[in-house]
Design a protein around this motif. Structure first.
Motif, mmCIF file in Angstrom:
data_model
loop_
_atom_site.group_PDB
_atom_site.id
_atom_site.type_symbol
_atom_site.label_atom_id
_atom_site.label_comp_id
_atom_site.label_asym_id
_atom_site.label_seq_id
_atom_site.Cartn_x
_atom_site.Cartn_y
_atom_site.Cartn_z
ATOM 1 N N ILE A 302 -0.310 67.829 -27.721
ATOM 2 C CA ILE A 302 0.170 67.448 -26.383
ATOM 3 C C ILE A 302 0.814 68.652 -25.708
ATOM 4 O O ILE A 302 0.635 68.887 -24.502
ATOM 5 N N GLY A 303 1.566 69.447 -26.455
ATOM 6 C CA GLY A 303 2.187 70.649 -25.906
ATOM 7 C C GLY A 303 1.164 71.653 -25.409
ATOM 8 O O GLY A 303 1.356 72.274 -24.355
ATOM 9 N N ARG A 304 0.087 71.804 -26.149
ATOM 10 C CA ARG A 304 -0.970 72.728 -25.702
ATOM 11 C C ARG A 304 -1.613 72.224 -24.409
ATOM 12 O O ARG A 304 -1.873 73.013 -23.482
ATOM 13 N N ASN A 305 -1.867 70.933 -24.320
ATOM 14 C CA ASN A 305 -2.412 70.368 -23.083
ATOM 15 C C ASN A 305 -1.456 70.592 -21.913
ATOM 16 O O ASN A 305 -1.882 70.916 -20.793
ATOM 17 N N ALA A 306 -0.167 70.396 -22.173
ATOM 18 C CA ALA A 306 0.834 70.555 -21.119
ATOM 19 C C ALA A 306 0.883 71.989 -20.620
ATOM 20 O O ALA A 306 1.013 72.244 -19.411
ATOM 21 N N ALA A 307 0.796 72.959 -21.529
ATOM 22 C CA ALA A 307 0.845 74.365 -21.137
ATOM 23 C C ALA A 307 -0.351 74.719 -20.252
ATOM 24 O O ALA A 307 -0.218 75.453 -19.258
ATOM 25 N N GLU A 308 -1.514 74.198 -20.589
ATOM 26 C CA GLU A 308 -2.701 74.456 -19.765
ATOM 27 C C GLU A 308 -2.533 73.854 -18.371
ATOM 28 O O GLU A 308 -2.892 74.485 -17.366
ATOM 29 N N GLU A 309 -1.979 72.651 -18.295
ATOM 30 C CA GLU A 309 -1.762 72.001 -17.002
ATOM 31 C C GLU A 309 -0.759 72.784 -16.164
ATOM 32 O O GLU A 309 -0.932 72.969 -14.952
ATOM 33 N N ALA A 310 0.315 73.249 -16.797
ATOM 34 C CA ALA A 310 1.332 74.003 -16.073
ATOM 35 C C ALA A 310 0.775 75.323 -15.553
ATOM 36 O O ALA A 310 1.079 75.739 -14.429
ATOM 37 N N ARG A 311 -0.027 75.991 -16.355
ATOM 38 C CA ARG A 311 -0.628 77.260 -15.896
ATOM 39 C C ARG A 311 -1.525 77.024 -14.687
ATOM 40 O O ARG A 311 -1.612 77.856 -13.786
ATOM 41 N N ARG A 312 -2.193 75.890 -14.662
ATOM 42 C CA ARG A 312 -3.126 75.594 -13.576
ATOM 43 C C ARG A 312 -2.414 75.216 -12.285
ATOM 44 O O ARG A 312 -2.863 75.570 -11.201
ATOM 45 N N ARG A 313 -1.254 74.511 -12.388
ATOM 46 C CA ARG A 313 -0.676 73.884 -11.193
ATOM 47 C C ARG A 313 0.715 74.351 -10.809
ATOM 48 O O ARG A 313 1.122 74.136 -9.661
ATOM 49 N N CYS A 314 1.446 74.956 -11.730
ATOM 50 C CA CYS A 314 2.894 75.058 -11.534
ATOM 51 C C CYS A 314 3.421 76.478 -11.389
ATOM 52 O O CYS A 314 4.631 76.701 -11.513
ATOM 53 N N GLY A 315 2.571 77.445 -11.123
ATOM 54 C CA GLY A 315 3.041 78.810 -10.918
ATOM 55 C C GLY A 315 3.889 78.924 -9.653
ATOM 56 O O GLY A 315 3.669 78.211 -8.668
ATOM 57 N N VAL A 316 4.861 79.815 -9.689
ATOM 58 C CA VAL A 316 5.785 79.965 -8.564
ATOM 59 C C VAL A 316 5.090 80.482 -7.307
ATOM 60 O O VAL A 316 5.597 80.329 -6.192
ATOM 61 N N GLU A 317 3.918 81.077 -7.458
ATOM 62 C CA GLU A 317 3.202 81.601 -6.296
ATOM 63 C C GLU A 317 2.858 80.497 -5.307
ATOM 64 O O GLU A 317 2.871 80.717 -4.090
ATOM 65 N N HIS A 318 2.546 79.299 -5.820
ATOM 66 C CA HIS A 318 2.249 78.167 -4.923
ATOM 67 C C HIS A 318 3.473 77.839 -4.069
ATOM 68 O O HIS A 318 3.377 77.615 -2.857
#
Length: 333
Positions: A302-318
């Motif tokens: 679950i942690g690995r899935n969460a990290a992939e989701e965060a990299r895709r959507r949650c970067g500060v650049e957005h």
């Protein structure tokens, strides 16, 4: 060119502090962005009061406040510089006081972290959720080693990160995990955060009988090693505007078990990138923790899935791009 200022007038290191430290460098890549105040890391671009007072009389300045006292200072600065524009971010979903709503009307633009926050403040605002610095918050190369480096014992870490208060739900975590300790001795529970005065007295009562089994390392200004060491991050809060802890933990590869706050279903997918329980439901939380403590590899997945989701959507650049649009429209208005 517009000068962007993020003040920080608070003596403690909080989620707002981490937010400022994350978004200012991202904004500074495309515009002149500075901080003023105390309690921030030394590497941020700063401005002195004499320089600020000189420049606000000569050029456009956006003063982006995050707290009431910062907004009030911005109002004083606006009296000195006709080109000063005030942006105010509302960080909590709690109903604002009449005074907060009154001074918020004096801002040129309001930012809300979620639709829920915007609905509660009941004033026109732009919804811009927090992003995080993914170069700071990322999974460790070896989580077992990262946990051992924290020196708390046990094979796996499970716990809560954040200021310790009754409304933050740490008491629910303590009561949920209490009967599980003897069944899962390889797991070490931990509460990372500040507890003092009445909050500490309350916590000591909650922990009675298991004091020797629950680690209390206190407030941590460098928080990344804790995210990288914990296998399961519990966030049992009863109410939040938008907590960076969820996103930082996901990006760091933690399995997040969170109370189901209104905005979280847009961030976490139950059973794939984390788990939900109803706020205050100690039994529901206990069942989730028992399952994950029995199946540590599922927590890691679950942690690995969460990290992939965060990299895709949650970067500060957005977030930085959205805030830049707010600043631009505010100056041009």
């Amino acid at each position: 060119m517009t000068l962007i200022i993020h003040p920080h007038f608070h003596h403690r290191y909080t989620g707002v502090t981490r937010h400022v430290e994350s978004v200012v460098p991202a904004l500074a890549r495309d515009s002149e962005t500075r901080v003023i105040g105390s309690g921030l890391s030394e590497g941020l671009p700063r401005i002195t009061w004499p320089e600020l007072l000189r420049r606000l009389r000569q050029e456009p300045v956006v003063w982006h406040a995050h707290r009431n006292n910062e907004l009030l200072v911005g109002m004083l600065l606006k009296l000195l510089g006709r080109q000063v524009r005030l942006v105010f971010t509302r960080h909590t979903s709690m109903a604002p006081s009449g005074f907060t709503r009154f001074i918020a009307r004096g801002a040129d633009a309001l930012v809300s972290l979620t639709k829920q926050v915007a609905d509660v403040i009941a004033l026109p605002s732009t919804v811009v959720s927090h992003g995080i610095d993914l170069t700071r918050f990322h999974p460790p190369e070896n989580r077992d080693l990262a946990w051992r480096k924290l020196g708390l014992g046990g094979r796996y870490g499970i716990g809560v990160i954040g200021r310790i208060r009754k409304e933050k739900g740490q008491g629910d975590f303590v009561q949920a995990i209490r009967p599980l300790l003897s069944q899962h001795p390889e797991w070490q529970p931990v509460l990372v955060g500040l507890a003092k005065g009445p909050d500490l007295d309350w916590l000591n009562q909650e922990m009675a009988g298991i004091e020797d089994h629950l680690a209390l390392p206190g407030e941590q200004s460098v928080i990344e090693p804790w995210y990288q060491g914990l296998s399961v991050l519990v966030h049992p809060s009863y109410a939040e505007g938008y907590s960076l802890v969820h996103v930082e933990a996901m990006a760091s590869g933690c399995c997040v078990v969170a109370s189901k706050l209104p905005y979280l279903d847009t961030l976490i997918e139950h059973g794939r990138t984390g788990f939900f329980f109803e706020p205050g439901d100690v039994q529901g939380l206990r069942e989730l923790l028992d399952m994950l403590m029995r199946e540590p590899e599922r927590a890691r997945e679950i942690g690995r899935n969460a990290a992939e989701e965060a990299r895709r959507r949650c970067g500060v650049e957005h977030e930085a791009r959205a805030l830049s649009d707010v600043y631009r429209s505010t100056v041009e208005r």
